[in-house]
Scaffold this motif. Structure first.
Motif, PDB file in Angstrom:
ATOM      1  N   ARG A   1      16.289  -7.507  12.853  1.00 21.76           N
ATOM      2  CA  ARG A   1      15.157  -8.411  12.638  1.00 21.76           C
ATOM      3  C   ARG A   1      13.906  -7.797  13.245  1.00 21.76           C
ATOM      4  O   ARG A   1      13.952  -7.183  14.310  1.00 21.76           O
ATOM      5  N   CYS A   2      12.779  -7.984  12.563  1.00 20.51           N
ATOM      6  CA  CYS A   2      11.537  -7.366  13.011  1.00 20.51           C
ATOM      7  C   CYS A   2      10.365  -8.285  12.672  1.00 20.51           C
ATOM      8  O   CYS A   2      10.283  -8.803  11.563  1.00 20.51           O
ATOM      9  N   LEU A   3       9.480  -8.472  13.611  1.00 22.68           N
ATOM     10  CA  LEU A   3       8.258  -9.234  13.396  1.00 22.68           C
ATOM     11  C   LEU A   3       7.085  -8.320  13.725  1.00 22.68           C
ATOM     12  O   LEU A   3       6.964  -7.841  14.855  1.00 22.68           O
ATOM     13  N   LEU A   4       6.240  -8.069  12.748  1.00 28.87           N
ATOM     14  CA  LEU A   4       5.068  -7.213  12.922  1.00 28.87           C
ATOM     15  C   LEU A   4       3.845  -8.109  13.080  1.00 28.87           C
ATOM     16  O   LEU A   4       3.528  -8.897  12.187  1.00 28.87           O
ATOM     17  N   ILE A   5       3.179  -8.010  14.228  1.00 30.43           N
ATOM     18  CA  ILE A   5       1.990  -8.815  14.509  1.00 30.43           C
ATOM     19  C   ILE A   5       0.789  -7.890  14.591  1.00 30.43           C
ATOM     20  O   ILE A   5       0.774  -6.947  15.385  1.00 30.43           O
TER      21      ILE A   5
ATOM     22  N   LEU B   1      -2.081  -3.860   3.926  1.00 32.27           N
ATOM     23  CA  LEU B   1      -1.033  -2.867   3.720  1.00 32.27           C
ATOM     24  C   LEU B   1       0.176  -3.463   2.999  1.00 32.27           C
ATOM     25  O   LEU B   1       0.826  -2.798   2.200  1.00 32.27           O
ATOM     26  N   PHE B   2       0.470  -4.727   3.284  1.00 31.75           N
ATOM     27  CA  PHE B   2       1.619  -5.371   2.665  1.00 31.75           C
ATOM     28  C   PHE B   2       1.242  -6.283   1.495  1.00 31.75           C
ATOM     29  O   PHE B   2       2.090  -7.000   0.963  1.00 31.75           O
TER      30      PHE B   2
ATOM     31  N   ASP C   1       0.830  -1.205   0.000  1.00 34.48           N
ATOM     32  CA  ASP C   1       0.000   0.000   0.000  1.00 34.48           C
ATOM     33  C   ASP C   1       0.869   1.262   0.000  1.00 34.48           C
ATOM     34  O   ASP C   1       1.914   1.300   0.643  1.00 34.48           O
ATOM     35  N   PRO C   2       0.435   2.306  -0.694  1.00 32.57           N
ATOM     36  CA  PRO C   2       1.206   3.564  -0.728  1.00 32.57           C
ATOM     37  C   PRO C   2       1.384   4.221   0.641  1.00 32.57           C
ATOM     38  O   PRO C   2       2.272   5.044   0.819  1.00 32.57           O
ATOM     39  N   MET C   3       0.558   3.869   1.621  1.00 33.47           N
ATOM     40  CA  MET C   3       0.703   4.449   2.959  1.00 33.47           C
ATOM     41  C   MET C   3       1.958   3.946   3.673  1.00 33.47           C
ATOM     42  O   MET C   3       2.386   4.543   4.652  1.00 33.47           O
TER      43      MET C   3
ATOM     44  N   SER D   1       2.676   1.579  12.807  1.00 34.35           N
ATOM     45  CA  SER D   1       3.379   0.329  13.094  1.00 34.35           C
ATOM     46  C   SER D   1       3.992  -0.279  11.834  1.00 34.35           C
ATOM     47  O   SER D   1       5.100  -0.814  11.886  1.00 34.35           O
ATOM     48  N   SER D   2       3.312  -0.187  10.698  1.00 30.43           N
ATOM     49  CA  SER D   2       3.886  -0.744   9.470  1.00 30.43           C
ATOM     50  C   SER D   2       5.116   0.034   9.032  1.00 30.43           C
ATOM     51  O   SER D   2       6.137  -0.553   8.637  1.00 30.43           O
TER      52      SER D   2
END
Length: 108
Positions: free
Chosen positions: A81-85, A97-98, A17-19, A68-69
C-alpha cells in the motif's frame, strides 16, 4: 533515457504523464533504476518497515516530483500500500502527473 517516447496511441489511452515511466513502461531500463532505488531504501533500513519517505531538494526542477511519483508506482506494483502526498503548496504537480483534478489540496 527518460526521453524514450511513447506512441501517440499509448498516450491517448491514459491521462498519466509520460514521465511516470514506471507506469507506462515497467520493463524499461529507467523503471528498473527506480526499482533499484526502492530496493536500496527498503534494504538500507535493516528490514524495518518504512512508514514515511520524504523526497526533498533545495533546488527547483531537481526531479522531486518525477522521483516520488515513480517510486510510488514501484511500491504499488510490488503489492504494498502506498499513499503519495504532494506537500508542495506553491507548485503542486502530482495531480497533473497522474491526470487528476486539483480541486482539493493539502491545505484545504
Amino acid at each position: 533515457l527518460m526521453e524514450d517516447r511513447l506512441s501517440k496511441r499509448e498516450l491517448r489511452s491514459t491521462k498519466v504523464d509520460p514521465m511516470v515511466i514506471c507506469y507506462h513502461k515497467p520493463g524499461s531500463f529507467a523503471a528498473e533504476s527506480y526499482r533499484s532505488v526502492r530496493s536500496a531504501i527498503v534494504l538500507g533500513n535493516h528490514n524495518m518497515e518504512i512508514r514515511v519517505l520524504q523526497v526533498t531538494s533545495s533546488e527547483s526542477g531537481a526531479g522531486k516530483s518525477t522521483m516520488s511519483s515513480n517510486l510510488a508506482v514501484t511500491v504499488a506494483l510490488s503489492g504494498k500500500r502506498c499513499l503519495l502526498i504532494d506537500a508542495d503548496t506553491r507548485r503542486p504537480t502530482q495531480h497533473s502527473l497522474f491526470g487528476l483534478e486539483n480541486n482539493v489540496g493539502l491545505t484545504s
